[in-house]
Structures are given as structure tokens and as C-alpha cells.
Write a protein that holds these residues in place. Structure first.
Motif, short mmCIF file in Angstrom:
data_model
loop_
_atom_site.label_atom_id
_atom_site.label_comp_id
_atom_site.label_asym_id
_atom_site.label_seq_id
_atom_site.Cartn_x
_atom_site.Cartn_y
_atom_site.Cartn_z
N PRO A 448 39.15 28.65 38.75
CA PRO A 448 38.47 29.47 37.75
C PRO A 448 39.36 29.69 36.52
O PRO A 448 40.58 29.45 36.58
CB PRO A 448 38.22 30.78 38.50
N HIS A 596 41.82 27.53 44.83
CA HIS A 596 41.00 28.24 45.82
C HIS A 596 41.82 29.35 46.47
O HIS A 596 43.05 29.32 46.46
CB HIS A 596 40.45 27.28 46.88
N SER A 639 36.82 30.79 44.81
CA SER A 639 37.72 31.30 43.78
C SER A 639 38.43 32.58 44.21
O SER A 639 39.47 32.94 43.66
CB SER A 639 36.96 31.55 42.47
#
Length: 933
Positions: A448, A596, A639
């Protein structure tokens, strides 16, 4: 009553209702390997645009855990999606093989004190075993890749390329030797990278120590006093008593106000704003005699509490007043700020006192404390300070302190001769490595987006990178240092290449087992052959050069399109790759970074064996199937933290079953459909079939975009919604009547099957990146070719049609009316007035465009609403609109189960009195005619 079941086109498929994944998946994996599916995909993708996801190597130690599974599954989803999107997307898995954890395993298994060459031999064998174990588990997850030829950082060619990378960085001026405090672990016996340090609570001795002033006249002058009538002391506060023996200065902030406080028998020097707090801590009362700026105190000498040496005042802006006294004692060997201030004041490396040895014990020659381990020496130092009258306060506090992430033991800053990559050096005179890296971060796309700020902050504030380690199992720093000057051999770059050539043939032992004379000849007597190894983060950090651009890796390309790892790699692999990339190439080795989160249990707790909340990927695969694990990964927002529990996995199983049942319906109702022979042109399809095509196109466009943006949660949600709502809850529900009751080869049925065939093709490919096993199972049913695979194809190309936007809008209105009708029918069912919706007749009062859209369906409206009869009445306006449902008074057809007035009232009624006119026509006549549904 006759049995008309055999006259229906009942669905039939070899695709089982139950996936039985745990039992069947290993067979599919074996089949993919035997067919060399990965190689076939590579061959099929030749000539396509390249997409390279460079694998961040997991460490070759221990079985894979759920975090490993998340990482590899995400990578596989991306690589598969890119392949289906028309890219040549190779996946070369890798492993990090050197480093301290493996050395520790060898020590555990074989004891300490093993010869260095034996340690390397055992470490290499151990790493190879771990690679094979982990590889087996990764393959079991359905991850496709070049598993027969992964990259290993301990491959001879990779080790040699790493040495060459070091040579290039040295040549460009980024690498230098220096004495500097580095994070040092006594258990490791080595410097630690920033990424290897974590913070945990620690109990420490907090002490306030008085340093007597040796130059009272200067101190008086600084405070504009004629003289000092009493002994004067500067007071420091520290939580590391063990550093007091190495004290060499006192640091004071130039802008702070400092006070000289009379406490009766002596004068204390303290930061003015801390006087009241300090006196309270010491149990003293005092009067401020005078104040002065810290800058006025520069150079004044104080005396060490128990050694015969002075501690001059140096000005330092890092000094704070959030705790302590506003004066910091300076041990340049054991603090980064201390070291920097020491050097800034022109003091040399050779003047630094460094009595702590690598294993944490003071040198024997240290007076009072020689031979003592520093943590055990703390109370003895406190006692010594108390003995000489220099201790003003002693207490125990708990505070956050640096720990080794492997041993979980406290680490210290310790000055050692190390090799560094300079963050602020400017070899070309213009741009520092830090500036290069910050620009590279700005040029990188983050998934992200918040990852950009995080990595930026780490680079902006990080110190020079210490890349040397004092270990056995690692790639060597192949330098020769002059015994007297300590300088590198003048032919170092040439020698580095010669070493690289040898390592390419014999591995790192080629350096460690080599005599200096082999390369230096007679000069060897003047040089020391280094035994240090490179930081293991350097190993993986230069794989953009050693692997991506390796001579044996033609399928890869530089820079990588994507690096993907856990969020901890902002300080790890992302970080080291960025710095080495910028040092070697002036840019990052990646175009984008995807991060992640970590896996936690259902309560949000970190997984640990002691808590009993660990869910192993092997266990999930063995009980539920790896497919369930893949679907869980894709349906979780990666995320942030990924939550997993048995209950969550059970819900994922239910989601999988619903998706599987939908696909089974599609397969079962196209079992007798040959796309080459039976397909109808879209223009000849019924309108609802063309609407389904429009829905499918919209979904495929959306999902292709979601895959491209790595938004897999949206993929799963949209796919699930399409299957349950658009297909199961609407289109397929309506379609059953036409599929089952129409003549097998009728236009009405072939229209439906044409649409279903395209939907099956689309959905199977769209689900393939996530549900890789099931997609291949479906592909085998719809294709029938044993050597084919869904991964040898790309996104399905749907037939074009005009006016899809209007079609979608019109049918959306129809679906809204259907929802209203369904609710009214449900109320009738709840009241016990009807059982099936086919027992009802519906009157709809509609106005405007709604009326026009419904009227266009004519008698097909009843099939859309799944009732036996509909009446459409034009309402004056929206306020007069209504839906009225009543139980039918007619008879049920034994074949289609519609309740119709014409049951037993048709030309074949004598032989088939239980049939309605429509079924009689479908069986014995020209067949019914439909245009919309």
C-alpha cells in the motif's frame, strides 16, 4: 402419471460436488511436475512483454510457517495473473543460505570450537537440507516456479557475483573502513545490522555521578564569578554504569542554560530547568548561585571519578532535558553520538578507550574491573562510585533497550574496525547515497501507499551501513590490509576479481583456504588477509546483480517490476536492495514494492507455540487443502494483519463450496455443448443471455484491473458476488427452466449454453490465479486435453455486442422489480398460501420506463419472475405502482411444474393430460419460442 424426467435435459458432469482437496491436490501437484507445466508456460509465453517479480529469499532454516505461505501464495497469484494477462512472467524462487542462525544450528548439533572450514562444510549441507524441506512445502501450496533451478545465495556463481558487487561499490567510493560504534551482540560475537536489532524492556541501574572540576578558575569565569569557594562537580545521569570506566568527556548543549547550585558542602553543575527535579532526586536542598549558557563551558576539564584522567566538556546538540541532568557523559567507544562528538572535536581513533572485548568482558588490564563481564560489573562499578563519594543517586529502572533479534539478549554500541557503506559520502562530489536512495523511493510505486513514507523515514535517519561480520559462514570480504598502515592493497580491485574467479569455481572456501602468497607473492608478508564476512543482508541485497543479471538467468530482467515481502522488510531486504542498487546503478532495482502484514490468530494475538495458537500451513493443506489456504490469503486484506483461525478457515471452506457448486452447475449444463458446433452468434441470443454476457464482460474488466492493482480481496469479493447474486441468485435461477425443458438442440437452449460456455471460460481463468487447483480441474473437464492447462492461455476474449450499457441499465431495473416480487412471494409462502413461487400469479403495476422494460419481455416476464402467470398493468405514476401476488387456481404441469390453464388442453392431451401446452410443444411440436428469457 407418466414419468417425464427422462424427457428433461438434466445436468450431468464428471466434476464432483465435493472437491476432496486434501486427498487430490498432491496428485495434481505431481502431475504438474511430471508434465513440466512451468516449462510449458515459459515456452508458451515466449515473445510476450516481460514481467519480473524478483523473489525475496526466505532463510534456509526451519520448516515454513503461515507467514511463508502467505508470502509465496501472494507471489504465485500475481505471477499467474500476469501470465493470464498476456505477460511472460517467470518466477525464480530463491533462498538466503549464509548467516549466523545456521552457524548456531551447527553449534547446537556439533558443539562449539569446530574448525572454521568444518563449520562452512556443515553449514552448506545443513542449508541444502533446509532448502529441500521448504521447497517441498512451497510446491505443495500450488506455487508454480523454477523449483528445479532456484537461486541460492550459497551457489558458487552467486557468491562470486556478490564479491564483484562489493568490488563495484568499493570502486565507486561507497565502501570504507572505519572505527565506529556499531550494534554489537556478545552472543553473536559480531556487529548487527539495524534490521537485526529490536527493542524490549530491560531493567538497568540508573545512576547520577559527580565529576570534580579540575579547572575551578575557568568554571568561575564562565559563570562570571570571582572564585569558587567550594569543590565543584558536573553531574551526569546514565543507565549504563559499565560505560563509566571508558568515560573520556562530558557533553553539554550549547544553547541550554546551566546552573551552579550550592548544596552546602559542594557546588553542582546541572541544567537550569532540571535543578529542582535533580535536587529532589538526591534528597538535597540548594541555592542557584549563577547561570550560564552551555557554550560558555566548552573545554573546561573535569576529572574521572576513579581514574586519573580528565574529561573535557564538548558541546553537543543531541543532549536533551527529557531525563537526567542535561549533561551526558561521553564514552566514544560505546555511543554513536559520543563517537561523532569526539571526532568533531579533532580527537583521533587511536585515542579512544575501548576496554570491552567482543565477548563482553573487560580487558584484564582494566583497573578495578578487568576480566569482569560488563553486566555483572555494573553493581561493582556502582559500589566503586559510592566508595569514592561520586554517587549521588542509584535506582533500578525498566526501560526500552536494544536486543539481538536472534538471541533476545541486550546488545551494546561498541567501537570496532568495520567496513561501512557510507550514507553521506559523495564520491562524485555531488550526490550522496542517502540522496540517491531518497530519490529512488520517490520514483517507486508502493502497495500500500503508506510504505513509501515508512521506507523514506528509515533511509532519511539511518547511519552508515556496517557490512562486515566476524563469522565463518558467509561471503568473505576479500581484502588485504597493510600491517602497518592498515590501508588496502593498491591492487585491491584487481585482486577482488581474481578472488571472484576462484570463488566461482570453488565457493567461499576458495578464499578462506587460500594463502595470501598465492595472490600477493612476496608482498604477502606485509599484508593481513581479512577473515571478515559480509552482512547477510548484503547477500540478498545484491541479488538484483548476482541473480537478476546473472549470466545463467536469461529469463529474468533488470530492474524488477515488483519486489513483494512482509512489512518487516522495509528495514531488511527492501532496504538493503535499495542501498546496493543505488550504489551500483544509481537507482532502485525495483519499479514497485508490495508489502503484506503478519499473521495473527482470531483474537489478534501473535502466533507462538507457547500460546498454542499456531496454525501450520502443512496442517491446513493436509486437512482442508492448500486451495483453502490460497482462498483465505486472497480474501484477506494483506496490507494489515492477516487474521486466521479454525472458524475463519471454516467460513472460507463454505465460500469455496459455493463457488465450486456454481462452477459445477455451469459444467453440468454445458456437458453436451460443443462450442465449435453448437454456438450461436450473439445477435441470435435471447436478451437475458446477452445481459449475462454484458455482466461477464464488466466483471472480467473489473477483475483484470483488480489483479493489476494487486487488490485480491476485491477479486474474491466480486467473484463471489457474481457467482452467488448475478448467477446463482438471478441468471441461473431463471435459466433452469429453459435449460431443462426446451428441446436439447433448440435455439433457446443453445443460446443459454452459448452464454454459459463463455461464462465458464471467463470465470475459470479469472479464478485460476487464486484457486489454481480447482481451475485446472475445471479446465480438464471443459477442454479434455491431458497436456493442456488453463495457465497456457490468457484472459478469455468475449464476443462483442452493441448497446451493453443500455442492456445493463434496463435489466437492472427488471432485477429491482424481481426483488420486490420475490419479497411479496416470500410473504405468501410464510403465510402458508403457496409452497413454490410457481404456485403464484403476479400482477405488476408499473409506470414509465419500468413499465416499458417489463412490457418488452411479454410472456417471458413470468420466467424472469419464476411464477406461472404474470399480468402487467400500466400505472399512472410511480405512486400507483404495486406488486400483487395471489395463489393460482390452475393445475401443475407434471414436466415443467408450472401451474397453467392449458394443462391437459392441447392436441396431445389425450396421451399426455398432465402436460401444459408449452411442454407438449417442446416434446412433440415445433417447440416454444422465446425472445427474452
Amino acid at each position: 402419471m407418466a414419468d417425464y424426467r427422462k424427457t428433461l435435459n438434466m445436468p450431468d458432469t464428471s466434476f464432483p460436488m465435493r472437491g476432496d482437496l486434501a486427498k487430490r491436490e498432491p496428485g495434481w501437484v505431481k502431475d504438474w511436475q511430471q508434465k513440466q507445466l512451468y516449462k510449458k508456460i515459459r515456452a508458451a509465453a515466449q515473445g510476450r512483454p516481460r514481467f519480473v517479480l524478483h523473489d525475496g529469499p526466505p532463510y534456509a532454516n526451519g520448516d515454513i510457517h503461515i507467514g511463508h505461505a502467505v508470502n509465496k501464495i501472494l507471489k504465485d497469484i500475481i505471477v499467474r495473473a500476469k501470465t493470464l494477462a498476456g505477460f511472460d512472467a517467470p518466477y525464480v524462487p530463491g533462498w538466503d543460505c549464509h548467516g549466523l542462525p545456521i552457524e548456531h544450528q551447527i553449534e547446537k548439533q556439533h558443539g562449539k570450537g569446530i574448525a572454521a572450514d568444518k563449520v562452512r562444510t556443515l553449514s552448506r549441507a545443513y542449508a541444502a537440507q533446509q532448502v529441500e524441506r521448504q521447497k517441498k512445502d512451497f510446491i505443495r501450496l500450488g506455487v508454480l516456479g523454477d523449483w528445479d533451478n532456484p537461486y541460492l545465495t550459497m551457489d558458487f556463481k552467486t557468491e562470486a557475483a556478490e564479491i564483484r558487487a562489493l568490488g563495484r561499490m568499493l570502486e565507486q567510493g561507497w565502501v570504507f573502513k572505519g572505527l565506529k560504534p556499531v550494534n554489537w551482540c556478545f552472543d553473536c560475537g559480531s556487529a548487527l545490522a539495524e534490521a537485526e536489532v529490536e527493542y524490549e524492556d530491560k531493567k538497568s541501574d540508573a545512576i547520577d555521578v559527580a565529576f570534580r572540576c579540575d579547572q575551578p578558575e575557568k568554571l568561575a569565569a564562565a559563570f562570571k564569578l570571582d572564585r569558587l569557594a567550594k569543590p565543584s562537580f558536573a553531574v551526569i545521569w546514565t543507565t549504563t554504569p559499565w560505560t563509566i570506566p571508558a568515560n573520556q568527556a562530558l557533553n553539554i548543549h550549547p544553547e541550554f542554560n546551566y546552573a551552579l547550585v550550592d548544596v552546602g558542602d559542594k557546588l553542582l553543575l546541572l541544567a537550569a530547568e532540571l535543578v529542582e527535579e535533580c535536587l529532589k532526586r538526591y534528597g538535597l536542598e540548594g541555592t542557584v548561585m549563577a547561570t550560564a549558557k552551555g557554550a560558555q563551558l566548552a573545554g573546561i576539564e573535569f576529572h574521572h571519578p576513579f581514574y586519573d584522567r580528565v574529561a573535557p566538556v564538548y558541546l553537543a546538540e543531541y543532549v536533551g532535558t527529557d531525563a537526567g541532568t542535561g549533561i551526558v557523559h561521553c564514552s566514544p567507544a560505546y555511543g554513536v553520538d559520543d563517537f561523532m562528538i569526539w571526532r568533531a572535536n579533532g580527537r583521533g581513533f587511536d585515542e579512544i578507550l575501548n576496554p570491552v572485548q567482543g565477548h563482553g568482558v573487560y580487558v584484564p588490564s582494566l583497573e578495578f574491573f578487568g576480566g569482569q563481564f560488563i553486566w555483572k560489573a555494573n553493581p561493582n562499578i556502582v559500589d566503586k562510585l559510592r566508595e569514592v563519594g561520586a554517587l549521588l543517586k542509584h535506582e533500578t529502572i525498566t526501560h526500552s533497550y536494544m536486543h539481538c533479534w536472534r538471541h533476545k539478549t541486550p546488545v551494546i554500541y561498541r567501537a570496532t574496525a568495520q567496513w561501512f557503506v557510507g550514507m553521506d559520502r559523495k564520491p562524485d562530489g555531488s550526490t550522496s547515497l542517502r540522496e540517491h536512495a531518497l530519490q529512488a523511493i520517490a520514483d517507486t510505486t508502493f502497495y500500500p501507499a503508506w510504505g513509501q513514507a515508512r521506507l523514506n523515514a528509515m533511509i532519511a535517519n539511518r547511519p552508515d551501513w556496517c557490512i562486515s561480520r566476524q563469522r565463518n559462514w558467509g561471503v568473505p570480504i576479500p581484502f588485504f590490509l597493510h600491517k602497518e598502515s592498515g590501508e588496502l592493497h593498491p591492487r585491491t580491485l584487481e585482486l577482488v576479481e581474481q578472488v571472484a574467479l576462484r570463488v566461482e569455481q570453488g565457493g567461499i572456501d576458495a578464499w578462506f583456504n587460500m594463502e595470501a602468497a598465492e595472490l600477493l607473492g612476496a608482498e604477502a608478508a606485509q599484508y593481513i588477509k581479512m577473515s571478515d564476512t559480509l552482512d547477510v543482508w548484503f547477500d540478498s541485497g545484491v541479488t538484483h546483480l548476482s541473480v537478476m543479471r546473472g549470466s545463467h538467468r536469461d529469463e529474468l530482467a533488470w530492474p524488477a517490476d515488483l519486489y513483494l515481502e512482509g512489512s518487516d522488510q522495509h528495514r531488511g531486504w527492501f532496504h538493503s536492495s535499495l542501498l546496493t542498487g543505488c550504489a551500483i546503478d544509481g537507482r532502485a532495482p525495483y519499479q514497485a514494492l508490495l508489502t503484506h502484514g503478519f499473521v495473527v490468530d482470531g483474537k489478534g494475538m501473535k502466533m507462538s507455540k507457547s500460546k498454542g495458537n499456531v496454525i501450520a500451513p502443512q496442517e491446513v493443506s493436509d486437512k482442508m487443502g492448500a486451495e483453502i489456504l490460497r482462498l483465505w490469503v486472497a480474501s484477506t486484506d494483506y496490507s494489515g494483519e492477516l487474521t486466521i483461525s479454525k472458524e475463519i478457515l471454516d467460513r472460507v471452506v463454505e465460500t469455496y463450496r459455493r463457488l465450486r457448486n456454481t462452477l459445477r452447475f455451469l459444467l453440468a449444463n454445458t456437458a453436451d455443448f460443443d462450442a465449435g458446433k453448437n454456438s450461436l452468434p450473439v445477435a441470435e441470443w435471447l436478451e437475458i443471455d446477452r445481459y449475462a454476457l454484458a455482466l461477464m464482460r464488466r466483471l472480467q474488466t473489473q477483475l483484470a484491473g483488480d489483479y493489476e492493482r494487486y487488490e485480491f480481496l476485491k477479486v474474491v469479493q466480486a467473484l463471489q458476488g457474481f457467482c452467488s447474486e448475478d448467477l446463482g441468485g438471478f441468471y441461473l435461477d431463471i435459466l433452469k427452466d429453459r435449460l431443462y425443458t426446451s428441446a436439447a438442440d433448440s435455439k433457446a437452449r443453445r443460446s443459454a449454453q452459448s452464454a454459459l460456455w463463455h461464462i465458464t471460460q471467463c470465470v475459470t481463468r479469472l479464478m485460476a490465479p487464486v484457486l489454481s487447483f480447482t481451475a485446472e480441474e475445471i479446465w480438464a473437464v471443459i477442454n479434455g486435453k491431458p497436456d493442456d492447462s488453463v495457465m497456457l492461455h490468457s484472459w478469455h476474449v468475449l464476443p462483442e455486442q452493441q448497446g451493453e450499457a443500455e442492456l445493463l441499465e434496463r435489466w437492472q431495473q427488471i432485477r429491482e422489480v424481481r426483488s420486490q416480487v420475490t419479497k411479496v412471494l416470500e410473504d405468501l409462502r410464510t403465510e402458508g398460501k403457496i409452497g413454490s413461487s410457481l404456485q403464484a400469479e403476479v400482477e405488476i403495476r408499473a409506470s414509465g420506463a419500468r413499465y416499458e422494460n417489463l412490457a418488452a419481455l411479454d410472456d417471458d416476464l413470468r420466467f424472469v419472475l419464476i411464477c406461472s402467470r404474470t399480468t402487467l398493468v400500466k400505472a399512472a405514476d410511480a405512486g400507483a405502482e404495486a406488486v400483487i401476488a395471489t395463489p393460482t387456481a390452475h393445475v401443475k404441469c407434471a414436466r415443467c411444474w408450472h401451474w397453467r390453464a392449458d394443462v391437459g388442453k392441447h392436441e396431445h392431451a389425450a396421451e399426455h393430460p398432465e402436460l401444459c401446452g408449452r411442454c407438449a410443444s417442446n416434446l412433440f411440436g415445433a417447440g416454444e419460442v422465446r425472445s427474452h428469457a
